[in-house]
Write a protein that holds these residues in place. Sequence first.
Motif, PDB file in Angstrom:
ATOM      1  N   LYS A 187       0.945  -1.214   0.187  1.00  0.00           N
ATOM      2  CA  LYS A 187      -0.004   0.060   0.103  1.00  0.00           C
ATOM      3  C   LYS A 187       0.841   1.273  -0.059  1.00  0.00           C
ATOM      4  O   LYS A 187       0.600   2.373  -0.735  1.00  0.00           O
ATOM      5  N   THR A 188       1.789   1.055   0.714  1.00  0.00           N
ATOM      6  CA  THR A 188       2.872   2.371   0.712  1.00  0.00           C
ATOM      7  C   THR A 188       3.232   2.441  -0.715  1.00  0.00           C
ATOM      8  O   THR A 188       3.405   3.684  -1.097  1.00  0.00           O
ATOM      9  N   THR A 189       3.805   1.491  -1.483  1.00  0.00           N
ATOM     10  CA  THR A 189       4.385   1.604  -2.791  1.00  0.00           C
ATOM     11  C   THR A 189       3.145   2.095  -3.728  1.00  0.00           C
ATOM     12  O   THR A 189       3.757   3.008  -4.530  1.00  0.00           O
ATOM     13  N   GLN A 190       2.091   1.646  -3.515  1.00  0.00           N
ATOM     14  CA  GLN A 190       0.947   2.159  -4.523  1.00  0.00           C
ATOM     15  C   GLN A 190       0.730   3.735  -3.919  1.00  0.00           C
ATOM     16  O   GLN A 190       0.514   4.311  -5.108  1.00  0.00           O
ATOM     17  N   LYS A 191       0.830   4.328  -2.942  1.00  0.00           N
ATOM     18  CA  LYS A 191       0.654   5.609  -2.858  1.00  0.00           C
ATOM     19  C   LYS A 191       1.771   6.257  -3.358  1.00  0.00           C
ATOM     20  O   LYS A 191       1.501   7.592  -3.752  1.00  0.00           O
ATOM     21  N   TYR A 192       3.024   5.825  -3.157  1.00  0.00           N
ATOM     22  CA  TYR A 192       4.353   6.406  -3.839  1.00  0.00           C
ATOM     23  C   TYR A 192       4.109   6.751  -5.404  1.00  0.00           C
ATOM     24  O   TYR A 192       4.311   7.605  -5.769  1.00  0.00           O
ATOM     25  N   ILE A 193       3.539   5.623  -5.864  1.00  0.00           N
ATOM     26  CA  ILE A 193       3.367   6.075  -7.415  1.00  0.00           C
ATOM     27  C   ILE A 193       1.901   6.361  -7.774  1.00  0.00           C
ATOM     28  O   ILE A 193       1.715   6.308  -9.034  1.00  0.00           O
ATOM     29  N   ASN A 194       1.209   6.530  -6.774  1.00  0.00           N
ATOM     30  CA  ASN A 194      -0.008   7.225  -7.372  1.00  0.00           C
ATOM     31  C   ASN A 194      -1.024   6.294  -7.933  1.00  0.00           C
ATOM     32  O   ASN A 194      -1.707   6.756  -8.890  1.00  0.00           O
ATOM     33  N   ILE A 195      -1.136   5.170  -7.323  1.00  0.00           N
ATOM     34  CA  ILE A 195      -2.031   4.095  -8.056  1.00  0.00           C
ATOM     35  C   ILE A 195      -3.242   4.296  -7.171  1.00  0.00           C
ATOM     36  O   ILE A 195      -3.455   3.945  -6.095  1.00  0.00           O
ATOM     37  N   GLY A 196      -4.245   5.350  -7.646  1.00  0.00           N
ATOM     38  CA  GLY A 196      -5.511   5.237  -6.726  1.00  0.00           C
ATOM     39  C   GLY A 196      -6.607   4.818  -7.405  1.00  0.00           C
ATOM     40  O   GLY A 196      -6.502   3.905  -8.267  1.00  0.00           O
ATOM     41  N   THR A 197      -7.718   5.236  -7.057  1.00  0.00           N
ATOM     42  CA  THR A 197      -9.000   4.726  -7.452  1.00  0.00           C
ATOM     43  C   THR A 197      -9.103   4.885  -8.873  1.00  0.00           C
ATOM     44  O   THR A 197      -9.755   4.017  -9.634  1.00  0.00           O
TER      45      THR A 197
END
Length: 192
Positions: free
Chosen positions: A163-173
């Motif tokens: 989840k931290t990585t997803q936030k980092y690379i801006n994988i959002g809704t």
Amino acid sequence: MVALTKEQYKNIIGVMRQGFKNGDKEFRGNNRIATILVIQANLGLRIGDLLELRLNDIINDGDRYRLNIIEDKTDKKRTFTVPKEIYNYIKMYTLENGIKSTSKIFDITVRSVQKQLKFVTQYLNFQNISTHSFRKYFATQIYINNNYNVALVRELLQHSDLKTTQKYINIGTETIEKALNNHIQLLWNLNH
């Protein structure tokens, strides 16, 4: 802080190296900080770890080079490959500046780097950019250039949580919804 675009990255490094004069404000080019930011964008290190780096922290391991450091924030060992071009870039910088392999390559504080970066980003009218934006740029480019492999990015950043990585690379809704819409494969008539 936001991840940089390729255009922002190029502009920041160009202005950082060349400097600018804008009315009564003048900024002399700063090759040292430009080099720090280029290395950060290419290795994805945290700025604190990068500023502690010594040339002898990059070990020749057969036909490759690898980083041999303990990350300050996580206390994790980082032994990733350093591409030969990046090693040569760093080595050339140390040779040109008379820096011993056992000395810090960049004997400067995080605060000093951030201050110089702020001058340049304000001049370019870029918002919400710090040295961390260069680490995010690294992560985003790795993600895009490797078939959107978030697990690879997580490994390279040494995040313990995806989840931290997803936030980092801006994988959002929005990204998730687009992926779902691109995947639709309905089968209506299975008798044919």
